[in-house]
Write an enzyme that holds these catalytic residues in place. Structure first.
Site, PDB file in Angstrom:
ATOM      1  N   MET A 126      81.887  65.905  32.263  1.00  0.00           N
ATOM      2  CA  MET A 126      83.187  65.910  32.950  1.00  0.00           C
ATOM      3  C   MET A 126      83.017  65.335  34.350  1.00  0.00           C
ATOM      4  SD  MET A 126      85.118  69.401  31.772  1.00  0.00           S
ATOM      5  CE  MET A 126      83.732  70.497  31.864  1.00  0.00           C
ATOM      6  N   ALA A 127      83.713  64.225  34.595  1.00  0.00           N
ATOM      7  CA  ALA A 127      83.660  63.572  35.900  1.00  0.00           C
ATOM      8  C   ALA A 127      84.191  64.534  36.958  1.00  0.00           C
ATOM      9  CB  ALA A 127      84.492  62.298  35.877  1.00  0.00           C
ATOM     10  N   GLN A 168      75.264  59.852  30.733  1.00  0.00           N
ATOM     11  CA  GLN A 168      76.314  59.024  30.132  1.00  0.00           C
ATOM     12  C   GLN A 168      76.594  57.779  30.976  1.00  0.00           C
ATOM     13  OE1 GLN A 168      80.664  59.894  30.076  1.00  0.00           O
ATOM     14  NE2 GLN A 168      80.365  60.154  27.873  1.00  0.00           N
ATOM     15  N   CYS A 212      86.885  57.028  27.762  1.00  0.00           N
ATOM     16  CA  CYS A 212      87.612  57.299  28.999  1.00  0.00           C
ATOM     17  C   CYS A 212      88.970  56.594  28.996  1.00  0.00           C
ATOM     18  CB  CYS A 212      86.798  56.851  30.204  1.00  0.00           C
ATOM     19  SG  CYS A 212      87.670  57.192  31.746  1.00  0.00           S
ATOM     20  N   LYS A 230      80.236  58.581  22.717  1.00  0.00           N
ATOM     21  CA  LYS A 230      81.373  59.505  22.723  1.00  0.00           C
ATOM     22  C   LYS A 230      82.665  58.700  22.618  1.00  0.00           C
ATOM     23  CE  LYS A 230      83.046  63.611  25.147  1.00  0.00           C
ATOM     24  NZ  LYS A 230      84.183  63.175  25.957  1.00  0.00           N
ATOM     25  N   ARG A 244      86.671  71.998  29.235  1.00  0.00           N
ATOM     26  CA  ARG A 244      87.501  72.717  30.203  1.00  0.00           C
ATOM     27  C   ARG A 244      87.311  74.221  30.171  1.00  0.00           C
ATOM     28  NH1 ARG A 244      92.803  69.800  28.345  1.00  0.00           N
ATOM     29  NH2 ARG A 244      91.544  69.915  26.448  1.00  0.00           N
TER      30      ARG A 244
HETATM   31  C1  LIG Z   1      87.995  66.717  34.474  1.00  0.00           C
HETATM   32  C2  LIG Z   1      87.481  66.055  33.240  1.00  0.00           C
HETATM   33  C3  LIG Z   1      86.585  65.004  33.355  1.00  0.00           C
HETATM   34  C4  LIG Z   1      86.072  64.389  32.207  1.00  0.00           C
HETATM   35  N1  LIG Z   1      85.134  63.403  32.339  1.00  0.00           N
HETATM   36  C5  LIG Z   1      84.541  62.874  31.244  1.00  0.00           C
HETATM   37  C6  LIG Z   1      83.476  61.934  31.361  1.00  0.00           C
HETATM   38  O1  LIG Z   1      83.019  61.569  32.457  1.00  0.00           O
HETATM   39  N2  LIG Z   1      82.956  61.425  30.210  1.00  0.00           N
HETATM   40  C7  LIG Z   1      83.411  61.802  28.971  1.00  0.00           C
HETATM   41  O2  LIG Z   1      82.907  61.325  27.953  1.00  0.00           O
HETATM   42  N3  LIG Z   1      84.408  62.694  28.839  1.00  0.00           N
HETATM   43  C8  LIG Z   1      84.965  63.246  29.930  1.00  0.00           C
HETATM   44  N4  LIG Z   1      85.953  64.196  29.783  1.00  0.00           N
HETATM   45  C9  LIG Z   1      86.355  64.633  28.436  1.00  0.00           C
HETATM   46  C10 LIG Z   1      85.555  65.871  27.972  1.00  0.00           C
HETATM   47  O3  LIG Z   1      84.193  65.559  27.847  1.00  0.00           O
HETATM   48  C11 LIG Z   1      86.099  66.424  26.626  1.00  0.00           C
HETATM   49  O4  LIG Z   1      85.884  65.471  25.604  1.00  0.00           O
HETATM   50  C12 LIG Z   1      87.589  66.771  26.702  1.00  0.00           C
HETATM   51  O5  LIG Z   1      87.890  67.468  27.887  1.00  0.00           O
HETATM   52  C13 LIG Z   1      88.018  67.640  25.517  1.00  0.00           C
HETATM   53  O6  LIG Z   1      87.284  68.824  25.457  1.00  0.00           O
HETATM   54  P1  LIG Z   1      87.830  70.263  26.023  1.00  0.00           P
HETATM   55  O7  LIG Z   1      89.127  70.541  25.305  1.00  0.00           O
HETATM   56  O8  LIG Z   1      86.721  71.211  25.624  1.00  0.00           O
HETATM   57  O9  LIG Z   1      88.010  70.130  27.475  1.00  0.00           O
HETATM   58  C14 LIG Z   1      86.496  64.804  30.916  1.00  0.00           C
HETATM   59  C15 LIG Z   1      87.422  65.846  30.819  1.00  0.00           C
HETATM   60  C16 LIG Z   1      87.911  66.480  31.943  1.00  0.00           C
HETATM   61  C17 LIG Z   1      88.880  67.618  31.776  1.00  0.00           C
END
Ligand SMILES: Cc1cc2nc3c(=O)[nH]c(=O)nc-3n(C[C@H](O)[C@H](O)[C@H](O)COP(=O)(O)O)c2cc1C
Length: 351
Positions: free
Chosen positions: A24-25, A77, A107, A146, A232
């Site tokens: 998560m960025a 990543q 993304c 991913k 999250r």
């Molecule tokens: C704040 C935020 C930043 C994220 N940054 C990335 C990232 O840098 N690379 C990535 O592959 N997914 C990123 N994601 C997606 C998550 O890895 C994940 O696939 C997505 O949030 C769904 O899962 P969750 O319902 O468990 O949050 C990000 C999600 C959030 C909420």
């Protein structure tokens, strides 16, 4: 009942539990990843790192390549769109000590997609496959990817692109089955994850809406995925990881919440420096102290304090018993000297 404590592997990399902490960025700093490992994540990931930033030796970008001894197994990543630049960046990821190089083909953020990177690659399977194959040739560590389901709502493009990426050399796929257009709205459609699992002979990780043990069990059982990824739900809440892996729902005491948050603050300050950390950390105060754990005004008070030292003092005053826990935690985790690359770190992106 699926056993989440069962080890599995991606190529030669053994992963001790079937729970992966999401990249998560703006969140997945080293403190987050190390904490995730302590609470039961079998694999942790860096947030997405710009290949262009690595190519230009951008100091902040290079900071993403810090790897601590207690984060393994760790995936770093990358995002980018040029096979050659990405292969070069993957070599640096390998040299930094990552166990896996993960590619971001999901993304949805415009800043990234407009450069041909992230989810846009789902519309360009030939380029996506060329990237995977260039990287698989360049490094010895396994390459994982991913993906989102596709760019548009209802898209099934991941079922076409995913198998091509495996042919090109991907050793694992993670699917977040929302479209890029959906961003984080609606629900993750894990029926698609089950279809992807049936099409490829590499492990698939299911990402999206895994918020409890029941949900993790249901998704693992109905999709045949090798592991679930939690994003999250773990923000300010490492306890949910323990619950998902071990099945014991547990609301932490105030002392435990304060101890984990103080440790998180200290480690993040060491990683980012006081100035950047104090802004970066503000969102974490709400995440840790919310969920009915502390009254709302307390969080608002912390956000207004000007130094992390003051934040720490205020937190400990609210739960003095946390001090003993902090000391114990600090004595159990390896110290800063075991960080293998002394580099700064950078923030922001999405997926
Ligand atoms: C704040 C935020 C930043 C994220 N940054 C990335 C990232 O840098 N690379 C990535 O592959 N997914 C990123 N994601 C997606 C998550 O890895 C994940 O696939 C997505 O949030 C769904 O899962 P969750 O319902 O468990 O949050 C990000 C999600 C959030 C909420």
């Amino acid at each position: 009942m699926v056993d989440l404590r069962e080890p599995w592997s991606i190529g030669p990399v053994e992963i001790p539990t079937r729970l992966v902490l999401a990249p998560m960025a703006g969140v997945s700093v080293q403190a987050f990843r190390r904490q995730g490992r302590r609470f039961g994540a079998g694999l942790v990931c860096s947030e997405m790192v710009s290949c262009a930033g690595i190519e230009h030796r951008n100091e902040r970008t290079l900071g993403y390549l810090r790897v601590a001894s207690d984060e393994h197994p760790l995936a770093i990543q990358l995002f980018g769109s040029e096979p050659r630049t990405m292969a070069e960046a993957a070599r640096m990821v390998e040299a930094a000590g990552a166990d896996l190089v993960d590619l971001n083909f999901g993304c949805p953020v415009r800043k990234v997609t407009k450069t041909g990177a992230g989810a846009t690659l789902l519309d360009d399977p030939a380029r996506a496959a060329a990237i995977v194959s260039a990287i698989a040739d360049a490094v010895d560590i396994p390459v994982s990817v991913k993906l989102r389901r596709g760019l548009r709502d209802g898209s099934r493009d991941c079922l076409v692109v995913g198998p091509r990426l495996v042919e090109a050399g991907a050793a694992s796929l993670t699917l977040h089955p929302r479209s890029a257009r959906q961003m984080y709205t609606g629900t993750a459609d894990h029926a698609l994850t089950a279809e992807l699992v049936s099409l490829v002979d590499v492990p698939v990780i299911a990402s999206g809406d895994i918020v409890s043990r029941a949900k993790a069990q249901a998704v693992l059982a109905t999709t045949g995925a090798a592991a679930v990824m939690v994003g999250r739900a773990a923000q300010g809440n490492p306890w949910v990881l323990e619950e998902i892996v071990d099945g014991e729902p547990r609301e932490p005491s105030r002392e435990e919440v304060v101890a984990e948050l103080v440790l998180f603050v200290r480690e993040t300050v060491r990683e980012l420096g006081e100035r950047r950390a104090s802004g970066f950390l503000k969102k974490f105060y709400g995440w840790y102290l919310g969920r009915g754990r502390f009254p709302r005004p307390f969080k608002q008070e912390l956000v207004q304090l000007s130094s992390t030292e003051e934040v720490e003092r205020r937190l400990i005053a609210a739960a003095p018993g946390a001090l003993e826990l902090i000391e114990r935690l600090e004595s159990e985790i390896p110290s800063g000297d075991e960080v293998t690359l002394e580099l700064p770190i950078s923030i922001y992106g999405g997926g």
